[in-house]
Design a protein around this motif. Structure first.
Motif, PDB file in Angstrom:
ATOM      1  N   ALA A  94      -5.966   5.064  22.204  1.00 35.24           N
ATOM      2  CA  ALA A  94      -4.845   4.584  21.387  1.00 35.24           C
ATOM      3  C   ALA A  94      -5.286   3.489  20.434  1.00 35.24           C
ATOM      4  CB  ALA A  94      -3.723   4.079  22.294  1.00 35.24           C
ATOM      5  N   ILE A  95      -6.030   2.514  20.939  1.00 33.41           N
ATOM      6  CA  ILE A  95      -6.397   1.374  20.097  1.00 33.41           C
ATOM      7  C   ILE A  95      -7.588   1.727  19.216  1.00 33.41           C
ATOM      8  CG2 ILE A  95      -7.196  -0.989  20.101  1.00 33.41           C
ATOM      9  CD1 ILE A  95      -5.697  -1.394  22.674  1.00 33.41           C
ATOM     10  N   LEU A 111       3.264   2.865  12.829  1.00 35.89           N
ATOM     11  CA  LEU A 111       2.259   3.201  11.816  1.00 35.89           C
ATOM     12  C   LEU A 111       2.537   4.572  11.206  1.00 35.89           C
ATOM     13  CD1 LEU A 111      -0.502   2.480  10.598  1.00 35.89           C
ATOM     14  CD2 LEU A 111      -1.517   3.734  12.439  1.00 35.89           C
ATOM     15  N   PRO A 171      -1.814   6.296  35.723  1.00 36.55           N
ATOM     16  CA  PRO A 171      -2.682   5.560  34.801  1.00 36.55           C
ATOM     17  C   PRO A 171      -1.929   5.124  33.560  1.00 36.55           C
ATOM     18  CG  PRO A 171      -3.806   7.486  35.580  1.00 36.55           C
ATOM     19  CD  PRO A 171      -2.439   7.529  36.159  1.00 36.55           C
ATOM     20  N   GLY A 172      -2.318   3.976  33.062  1.00 34.68           N
ATOM     21  CA  GLY A 172      -1.621   3.435  31.908  1.00 34.68           C
ATOM     22  C   GLY A 172      -0.997   2.113  32.253  1.00 34.68           C
ATOM     23  N   ASP A 201      -7.205   4.747  32.774  1.00 35.89           N
ATOM     24  CA  ASP A 201      -6.535   3.602  32.144  1.00 35.89           C
ATOM     25  C   ASP A 201      -7.280   3.157  30.898  1.00 35.89           C
ATOM     26  OD1 ASP A 201      -4.513   2.367  34.389  1.00 35.89           O
ATOM     27  OD2 ASP A 201      -6.212   3.395  35.258  1.00 35.89           O
ATOM     28  N   VAL A 202      -8.595   2.967  31.067  1.00 30.37           N
ATOM     29  CA  VAL A 202      -9.415   2.525  29.949  1.00 30.37           C
ATOM     30  C   VAL A 202      -9.450   3.582  28.864  1.00 30.37           C
ATOM     31  CG1 VAL A 202     -11.602   1.485  29.383  1.00 30.37           C
ATOM     32  CG2 VAL A 202     -10.787   1.364  31.678  1.00 30.37           C
ATOM     33  N   GLN A 248      -1.319   0.101  26.945  1.00 37.42           N
ATOM     34  CA  GLN A 248      -1.392   1.457  26.427  1.00 37.42           C
ATOM     35  C   GLN A 248      -0.044   1.897  25.861  1.00 37.42           C
ATOM     36  OE1 GLN A 248      -2.625   0.393  29.285  1.00 37.42           O
ATOM     37  NE2 GLN A 248      -4.561   1.337  29.769  1.00 37.42           N
ATOM     38  N   THR A 296       0.734   0.082  22.635  1.00 34.64           N
ATOM     39  CA  THR A 296      -0.038   0.599  21.512  1.00 34.64           C
ATOM     40  C   THR A 296       0.535   1.913  21.016  1.00 34.64           C
ATOM     41  OG1 THR A 296      -1.900  -0.319  22.674  1.00 34.64           O
ATOM     42  CG2 THR A 296      -2.376   0.935  20.738  1.00 34.64           C
ATOM     43  N   GLY A 299      -6.925   5.163  17.073  1.00 35.32           N
ATOM     44  CA  GLY A 299      -5.686   5.240  16.331  1.00 35.32           C
ATOM     45  C   GLY A 299      -5.426   4.027  15.481  1.00 35.32           C
ATOM     46  N   LEU A 300      -5.118   2.934  16.165  1.00 38.57           N
ATOM     47  CA  LEU A 300      -4.637   1.748  15.463  1.00 38.57           C
ATOM     48  C   LEU A 300      -5.748   1.049  14.695  1.00 38.57           C
ATOM     49  CD1 LEU A 300      -1.807   0.818  15.501  1.00 38.57           C
ATOM     50  CD2 LEU A 300      -2.368  -0.838  17.215  1.00 38.57           C
ATOM     51  N   MET A 353      -7.099   5.712  28.043  1.00 33.45           N
ATOM     52  CA  MET A 353      -5.881   5.679  27.236  1.00 33.45           C
ATOM     53  C   MET A 353      -5.915   4.521  26.254  1.00 33.45           C
ATOM     54  SD  MET A 353      -3.174   6.535  30.142  1.00 33.45           S
ATOM     55  CE  MET A 353      -1.659   6.471  29.248  1.00 33.45           C
ATOM     56  N   ALA A 354      -6.352   3.365  26.730  1.00 34.76           N
ATOM     57  CA  ALA A 354      -6.409   2.205  25.828  1.00 34.76           C
ATOM     58  C   ALA A 354      -7.397   2.457  24.696  1.00 34.76           C
ATOM     59  CB  ALA A 354      -6.797   0.957  26.609  1.00 34.76           C
ATOM     60  N   LYS A 392      -8.832  -0.842   1.833  1.00 33.94           N
ATOM     61  CA  LYS A 392      -8.135  -0.609   0.578  1.00 33.94           C
ATOM     62  C   LYS A 392      -7.735  -1.941  -0.070  1.00 33.94           C
ATOM     63  CE  LYS A 392      -4.935   2.495  -1.522  1.00 33.94           C
ATOM     64  NZ  LYS A 392      -3.768   3.354  -1.362  1.00 33.94           N
ATOM     65  N   ARG A 393      -7.399  -2.928   0.761  1.00 38.48           N
ATOM     66  CA  ARG A 393      -7.038  -4.238   0.226  1.00 38.48           C
ATOM     67  C   ARG A 393      -8.203  -4.887  -0.512  1.00 38.48           C
ATOM     68  NH1 ARG A 393      -2.437  -4.998  -0.534  1.00 38.48           N
ATOM     69  NH2 ARG A 393      -0.865  -4.821   1.065  1.00 38.48           N
ATOM     70  N   LEU A 452       0.862  -1.186   0.000  1.00 43.89           N
ATOM     71  CA  LEU A 452       0.000   0.000   0.000  1.00 43.89           C
ATOM     72  C   LEU A 452       0.897   1.234   0.000  1.00 43.89           C
ATOM     73  CD1 LEU A 452      -2.701  -0.863   2.638  1.00 43.89           C
ATOM     74  CD2 LEU A 452      -2.951  -0.834   0.205  1.00 43.89           C
ATOM     75  N   THR A 458      -0.182  -5.905   7.722  1.00 42.29           N
ATOM     76  CA  THR A 458      -1.404  -5.465   7.045  1.00 42.29           C
ATOM     77  C   THR A 458      -1.079  -4.624   5.825  1.00 42.29           C
ATOM     78  OG1 THR A 458      -2.271  -5.274   9.252  1.00 42.29           O
ATOM     79  CG2 THR A 458      -3.678  -4.551   7.496  1.00 42.29           C
ATOM     80  N   ALA A 487      -6.718   2.769  11.431  1.00 46.39           N
ATOM     81  CA  ALA A 487      -5.725   2.584  10.378  1.00 46.39           C
ATOM     82  C   ALA A 487      -5.798   1.178   9.799  1.00 46.39           C
ATOM     83  CB  ALA A 487      -4.331   2.858  10.935  1.00 46.39           C
ATOM     84  N   ILE A 488      -5.927   0.179  10.681  1.00 47.49           N
ATOM     85  CA  ILE A 488      -5.930  -1.196  10.186  1.00 47.49           C
ATOM     86  C   ILE A 488      -7.186  -1.472   9.369  1.00 47.49           C
ATOM     87  CG2 ILE A 488      -6.114  -3.581  10.963  1.00 47.49           C
ATOM     88  CD1 ILE A 488      -4.121  -2.937  13.102  1.00 47.49           C
ATOM     89  N   ILE A 499       1.732   2.735  17.285  1.00 46.92           N
ATOM     90  CA  ILE A 499       1.256   3.880  16.511  1.00 46.92           C
ATOM     91  C   ILE A 499       2.435   4.628  15.905  1.00 46.92           C
ATOM     92  CG2 ILE A 499       0.210   6.147  16.825  1.00 46.92           C
ATOM     93  CD1 ILE A 499      -1.892   4.867  18.457  1.00 46.92           C
ATOM     94  N   PHE A 523      -6.686   0.168   5.984  1.00 46.87           N
ATOM     95  CA  PHE A 523      -5.789  -0.654   5.158  1.00 46.87           C
ATOM     96  C   PHE A 523      -6.553  -1.840   4.579  1.00 46.87           C
ATOM     97  CE2 PHE A 523      -1.757   0.571   7.692  1.00 46.87           C
ATOM     98  CZ  PHE A 523      -1.730   1.764   7.015  1.00 46.87           C
ATOM     99  N   THR A 524      -7.340  -2.483   5.454  1.00 44.53           N
ATOM    100  CA  THR A 524      -8.087  -3.661   4.994  1.00 44.53           C
ATOM    101  C   THR A 524      -9.101  -3.273   3.924  1.00 44.53           C
ATOM    102  OG1 THR A 524      -7.886  -4.384   7.265  1.00 44.53           O
ATOM    103  CG2 THR A 524      -9.277  -5.677   5.840  1.00 44.53           C
TER     104      THR A 524
END
Lengths: 110, 231, 80
Positions: free
Chosen positions: C57-58, B143, B128-129, C50-51, B133, B136, C61-62, C53-54, C72-73, B93, B225, C65-66, B140, C69-70
């Motif tokens: 980020a996930i 990425l 926190p974290g 905590d939650v 986290q 990830t 963000g991630l 941030m996860a 586009k595939r 890609l 990916t 993007a994934i 990123i 990408f998929t």
């Protein structure tokens, strides 16, 4: 100090408002993008620094945040503008200059 | 013959599951879950939650350390599945909008992002974290470097080695806890004082391991990916 | 819950419905990303950093993007 902080936050809110107005009123993608990005960059700067002045123990953290925004926000805006150009988004008819097109005829120059 | 074998296996599995279901809930709930499964009691003193400033961390890694190992294993299985399906995809890609500005910005921001990720998982027991986290955040960064025009080195072996190493050390620490304290992932290191960096026993060690594992795993997943080569 | 949380949760509800109902899968992914950002904000308001941030980020963000990408595939899922 605290009044100065509140003043900075008010300035930031005004910039945010102008940015939102620009996004609503501007004719095409690039005009909206520059209105939104400039307004949010300056608005975030003054809002975050204002918070840092009101709470002096947070000032260093807010400075780090401002530096991060200064590094990322213009770059992201540039990437969006370039992506819009590559995707051949509709241009406002009053546009007269196309510098990328005259330089490299639309493909990527890296 | 094959069908008979399948029948026997499924019957055995059915009997096994049926016995598990028939175990009455009252029998399960008559004692604390923590003392039943990880041999750690909330009421006893000297446990990790008294020295970990971030209570969530000691719940996740002390009482539920085994579950966290399971989560990391699930992530590993997902990354392996992506790698399996993307193995034969040749075309990469590409991103047309990656210009000089974006590349320079990515080069400037990425060390800061990696530092932030490492900070998040090293200080997981204080602020926190934690491992997921921070890992990830590191993924990123990978990425970002990829999207900015293939700045990341396309050598997956480093990521794979880090991932396997940290996973094995995690299990090894759990087995050491089993040898020293009599329970898997028993907190055998000195607990220290609350709020210090070196406190709460094995919790920061495990969080660093999880951070490295999740970061390398998700980076691997992102690179797979995007496809391209199958090295 | 304060008024702010009610407003955010209402917007999240609308975004979720739009992410399911919209025809273009690209828009669907973008709505999902916006939903994740608002969810992270609600987690911060509910004192669960905590939650948050996860999730930030996930989820925004991630995962975005994934999924892109998929998409586009598989060429936007057009020839299904």
């Amino acid at each position: 100090m605290s009044y100065f902080g509140y003043g900075l936050i008010s300035v930031g809110v005004v910039f945010y408002f102008l940015g939102a107005l620009g996004i609503l009123r501007m004719p095409d993608v690039w005009n909206r993008l520059q209105a939104g990005t400039k307004a949010t960059t300056i608005g975030s700067f003054s809002t975050i620094l204002g918070v840092g002045l009101i709470r002096p123990e947070w000032f260093l953290k807010t400075l780090v945040l401002v530096i991060l925004i200064a590094l990322t926000n213009p770059v992201g805006s540039s990437a969006i503008a370039r992506a819009a150009y590559v995707a051949k988004t509709k241009v406002y008819p009053g546009t007269t200059v196309d510098q990328i097109g005259s330089l490299s005829s639309g493909d990527d120059e890296r | 013959m094959k069908k008979l074998l399948a029948l026997i296996i499924s019957l055995a599995l059915f009997i096994f599951l049926f016995q598990l279901v028939m175990e009455t809930p009252s029998k399960l709930l008559s004692e604390r879950v923590s003392s039943r499964y990880v041999q750690k009691n909330v009421l006893s003193s000297g446990e990790a939650e008294e020295t970990s400033a971030n209570l969530v961390t000691s719940v996740v890694l002390s009482y539920r350390g085994l579950d966290t190992l399971g989560e990391v294993t699930v992530l590993f299985a997902a990354a392996t599945g992506v790698a399996f399906f993307m193995k034969n995809v040749k075309e990469r890609l590409n991103f047309l909008f990656s210009s000089f500005i974006v590349q320079t910005g990515a080069r400037v921001v990425s060390p800061l992002l990696v530092t932030l990720g490492i900070y998040i998982f090293i200080h997981g027991h204080l602020t926190p974290g934690g491992g997921f986290q921070g890992g990830t955040t590191i993924a990123i960064t990978t990425l970002l470097l990829y999207v900015a025009g293939g700045l990341v080195e396309r050598k997956r072996t480093v990521f794979r080695t880090l991932e396997g190493l940290s996973g094995s050390v995690y299990v090894l620490i759990g087995l050491m806890g089993l040898a020293v304290g009599g329970a898997f992932l028993y907190n055998f290191l000195p607990l220290g004082k609350i709020g210090e960096l070196f406190s709460s026993g094995i919790v920061p060690v495990i969080y660093v391991l999880i951070g490295i594992k999740v970061g390398s795993e998700l980076s691997n997943l992102v690179l797979h990916t995007t496809g391209g080569d199958n090295s | 819950m304060t008024l702010l949380e009610y407003v955010i949760v209402g917007v999240m509800f609308l975004l979720g419905i739009m992410a399911v109902e919209v025809r273009n899968l690209f828009y669907s992914v973008i709505f999902l990303s916006a939903l994740s950002i608002l969810a992270a904000f609600v987690f911060v308001l509910m004192r669960a950093p905590d939650v948050a941030m996860a999730e930030a980020a996930i989820g925004s963000g991630l995962l975005t993007a994934i999924l892109l990408f998929t998409l586009k595939r598989v060429e936007g899922g057009k020839n299904e």
